[in-house]
Design a protein around this motif. Structure first.
Motif, PDB file in Angstrom:
ATOM      1  N   ASP A   1     -33.751 -14.219 -90.655  1.00  0.00           N
ATOM      2  CA  ASP A   1     -33.616 -15.499 -89.971  1.00  0.00           C
ATOM      3  C   ASP A   1     -34.996 -16.160 -89.922  1.00  0.00           C
ATOM      4  OD1 ASP A   1     -30.881 -15.260 -89.350  1.00  0.00           O
ATOM      5  OD2 ASP A   1     -31.364 -13.965 -87.645  1.00  0.00           O
ATOM      6  N   PRO A   2     -35.050 -17.498 -89.960  1.00  0.00           N
ATOM      7  CA  PRO A   2     -36.356 -18.170 -89.876  1.00  0.00           C
ATOM      8  C   PRO A   2     -37.038 -17.893 -88.535  1.00  0.00           C
ATOM      9  CG  PRO A   2     -34.665 -19.687 -90.628  1.00  0.00           C
ATOM     10  CD  PRO A   2     -33.968 -18.438 -90.200  1.00  0.00           C
ATOM     11  N   ILE A   3     -38.310 -17.484 -88.591  1.00  0.00           N
ATOM     12  CA  ILE A   3     -39.064 -17.250 -87.358  1.00  0.00           C
ATOM     13  C   ILE A   3     -40.132 -18.316 -87.154  1.00  0.00           C
ATOM     14  CG2 ILE A   3     -38.697 -14.759 -87.411  1.00  0.00           C
ATOM     15  CD1 ILE A   3     -41.657 -14.555 -88.320  1.00  0.00           C
ATOM     16  N   LEU A   4     -40.286 -19.196 -88.132  1.00  0.00           N
ATOM     17  CA  LEU A   4     -41.309 -20.237 -88.084  1.00  0.00           C
ATOM     18  C   LEU A   4     -40.641 -21.582 -88.338  1.00  0.00           C
ATOM     19  CD1 LEU A   4     -44.438 -20.869 -88.161  1.00  0.00           C
ATOM     20  CD2 LEU A   4     -44.203 -20.747 -90.625  1.00  0.00           C
ATOM     21  N   GLN A   5     -40.969 -22.570 -87.519  1.00  0.00           N
ATOM     22  CA  GLN A   5     -40.407 -23.905 -87.713  1.00  0.00           C
ATOM     23  C   GLN A   5     -41.535 -24.925 -87.768  1.00  0.00           C
ATOM     24  OE1 GLN A   5     -37.554 -24.476 -84.565  1.00  0.00           O
ATOM     25  NE2 GLN A   5     -35.979 -23.395 -85.712  1.00  0.00           N
ATOM     26  N   VAL A   6     -41.457 -25.801 -88.766  1.00  0.00           N
ATOM     27  CA  VAL A   6     -42.422 -26.890 -88.905  1.00  0.00           C
ATOM     28  C   VAL A   6     -41.680 -28.177 -88.595  1.00  0.00           C
ATOM     29  CG1 VAL A   6     -44.017 -28.073 -90.451  1.00  0.00           C
ATOM     30  CG2 VAL A   6     -43.666 -25.607 -90.681  1.00  0.00           C
ATOM     31  N   GLY A   7     -42.133 -28.875 -87.574  1.00  0.00           N
ATOM     32  CA  GLY A   7     -41.433 -30.079 -87.129  1.00  0.00           C
ATOM     33  C   GLY A   7     -42.201 -31.352 -87.405  1.00  0.00           C
ATOM     34  N   LYS A   8     -42.013 -32.315 -86.495  1.00  0.00           N
ATOM     35  CA  LYS A   8     -42.586 -33.647 -86.646  1.00  0.00           C
ATOM     36  C   LYS A   8     -44.105 -33.623 -86.739  1.00  0.00           C
ATOM     37  CE  LYS A   8     -42.084 -36.351 -83.116  1.00  0.00           C
ATOM     38  NZ  LYS A   8     -41.560 -37.278 -82.099  1.00  0.00           N
TER      39      LYS A   8
ATOM     40  N   LEU B   1     -41.891 -35.328 -91.626  1.00  0.00           N
ATOM     41  CA  LEU B   1     -42.001 -36.444 -92.563  1.00  0.00           C
ATOM     42  C   LEU B   1     -42.291 -35.998 -93.996  1.00  0.00           C
ATOM     43  CD1 LEU B   1     -44.092 -38.823 -90.270  1.00  0.00           C
ATOM     44  CD2 LEU B   1     -41.610 -38.784 -90.609  1.00  0.00           C
ATOM     45  N   GLU B   2     -42.799 -34.771 -94.177  1.00  0.00           N
ATOM     46  CA  GLU B   2     -43.164 -34.290 -95.507  1.00  0.00           C
ATOM     47  C   GLU B   2     -42.003 -33.541 -96.157  1.00  0.00           C
ATOM     48  OE1 GLU B   2     -47.088 -32.403 -95.749  1.00  0.00           O
ATOM     49  OE2 GLU B   2     -47.283 -32.897 -93.622  1.00  0.00           O
ATOM     50  N   GLU B   3     -42.106 -33.376 -97.468  1.00  0.00           N
ATOM     51  CA  GLU B   3     -41.098 -32.628 -98.219  1.00  0.00           C
ATOM     52  C   GLU B   3     -41.267 -31.125 -97.969  1.00  0.00           C
ATOM     53  OE1 GLU B   3     -38.507 -33.578-100.323  1.00  0.00           O
ATOM     54  OE2 GLU B   3     -38.925 -35.494 -99.336  1.00  0.00           O
ATOM     55  N   PRO B   4     -40.157 -30.383 -97.891  1.00  0.00           N
ATOM     56  CA  PRO B   4     -40.249 -28.938 -97.639  1.00  0.00           C
ATOM     57  C   PRO B   4     -41.109 -28.178 -98.650  1.00  0.00           C
ATOM     58  CG  PRO B   4     -38.007 -29.685 -97.325  1.00  0.00           C
ATOM     59  CD  PRO B   4     -38.783 -30.849 -97.864  1.00  0.00           C
ATOM     60  N   LYS B   5     -41.050 -28.551 -99.930  1.00  0.00           N
ATOM     61  CA  LYS B   5     -41.850 -27.850-100.939  1.00  0.00           C
ATOM     62  C   LYS B   5     -43.340 -28.045-100.708  1.00  0.00           C
ATOM     63  CE  LYS B   5     -38.549 -27.588-104.685  1.00  0.00           C
ATOM     64  NZ  LYS B   5     -38.218 -27.903-106.049  1.00  0.00           N
ATOM     65  N   SER B   6     -43.753 -29.250-100.371  1.00  0.00           N
ATOM     66  CA  SER B   6     -45.181 -29.509-100.145  1.00  0.00           C
ATOM     67  C   SER B   6     -45.646 -28.852 -98.846  1.00  0.00           C
ATOM     68  CB  SER B   6     -45.470 -31.000-100.138  1.00  0.00           C
ATOM     69  OG  SER B   6     -44.829 -31.641 -99.061  1.00  0.00           O
ATOM     70  N   VAL B   7     -44.792 -28.827 -97.826  1.00  0.00           N
ATOM     71  CA  VAL B   7     -45.147 -28.169 -96.567  1.00  0.00           C
ATOM     72  C   VAL B   7     -45.346 -26.676 -96.808  1.00  0.00           C
ATOM     73  CG1 VAL B   7     -44.277 -27.491 -94.288  1.00  0.00           C
ATOM     74  CG2 VAL B   7     -44.020 -29.842 -95.064  1.00  0.00           C
ATOM     75  N   ALA B   8     -44.410 -26.053 -97.518  1.00  0.00           N
ATOM     76  CA  ALA B   8     -44.487 -24.614 -97.787  1.00  0.00           C
ATOM     77  C   ALA B   8     -45.713 -24.276 -98.638  1.00  0.00           C
ATOM     78  CB  ALA B   8     -43.207 -24.151 -98.481  1.00  0.00           C
ATOM     79  N   ALA B   9     -45.982 -25.079 -99.664  1.00  0.00           N
ATOM     80  CA  ALA B   9     -47.134 -24.831-100.530  1.00  0.00           C
ATOM     81  C   ALA B   9     -48.441 -24.993 -99.760  1.00  0.00           C
ATOM     82  CB  ALA B   9     -47.104 -25.768-101.729  1.00  0.00           C
ATOM     83  N   ASN B  10     -48.510 -26.009 -98.920  1.00  0.00           N
ATOM     84  CA  ASN B  10     -49.702 -26.258 -98.118  1.00  0.00           C
ATOM     85  C   ASN B  10     -49.940 -25.119 -97.128  1.00  0.00           C
ATOM     86  OD1 ASN B  10     -51.814 -27.357 -96.698  1.00  0.00           O
ATOM     87  ND2 ASN B  10     -50.803 -29.292 -96.272  1.00  0.00           N
ATOM     88  N   LEU B  11     -48.876 -24.660 -96.487  1.00  0.00           N
ATOM     89  CA  LEU B  11     -48.985 -23.566 -95.525  1.00  0.00           C
ATOM     90  C   LEU B  11     -49.391 -22.269 -96.223  1.00  0.00           C
ATOM     91  CD1 LEU B  11     -48.688 -23.006 -92.540  1.00  0.00           C
ATOM     92  CD2 LEU B  11     -46.295 -22.466 -92.928  1.00  0.00           C
TER      93      LEU B  11
END
Length: 97
Positions: A18-25, A55-65
């Motif tokens: 299950d997801p344990i990390l959430q990236v929001g606004k 506001l960002e795309e999930p792929k860019s958020v994941a890559a950045n993180l």
């Protein structure tokens, strides 16, 4: 860098998680990076989710993180992603060769 066989192995493990990390606004702030680092050290493989209000795309958020935490981006499906980094203290996951 992870090999294809290793990524498949980690993706199979991530299926049950299950997801344990959430990236929001707020996007990727310092607290999100700290939380991710702590979770990676404890678990090695974590699943995260990018919420609808980000506001960002999930792929860019994941890559950045992944870049900020020096971890490997294993997979992005929809708004969910998997990150992997071997633990320095107590490695638990043994990757296939």
């Amino acid at each position: 860098m992870l090999k294809g066989k290793q990524k498949r192995f980690l993706r199979a493990m991530g299926n049950e998680m299950d997801p344990i990390l959430q990236v929001g606004k707020g996007g990727i702030g310092e607290s999100v990076v700290t939380q991710t680092n702590e979770a990676l050290e404890a678990r090695e493989l974590i699943k995260g989710r990018v919420l609808q209000n980000c506001l960002e795309e999930p792929k860019s958020v994941a890559a950045n993180l992944a870049e900020q935490t020096r971890s490997e981006l294993v997979q992005v499906i929809g708004r969910n992603f998997l990150l992997y980094r071997p633990s320095k203290e107590k490695p638990q996951i043994v990757l296939p060769d």
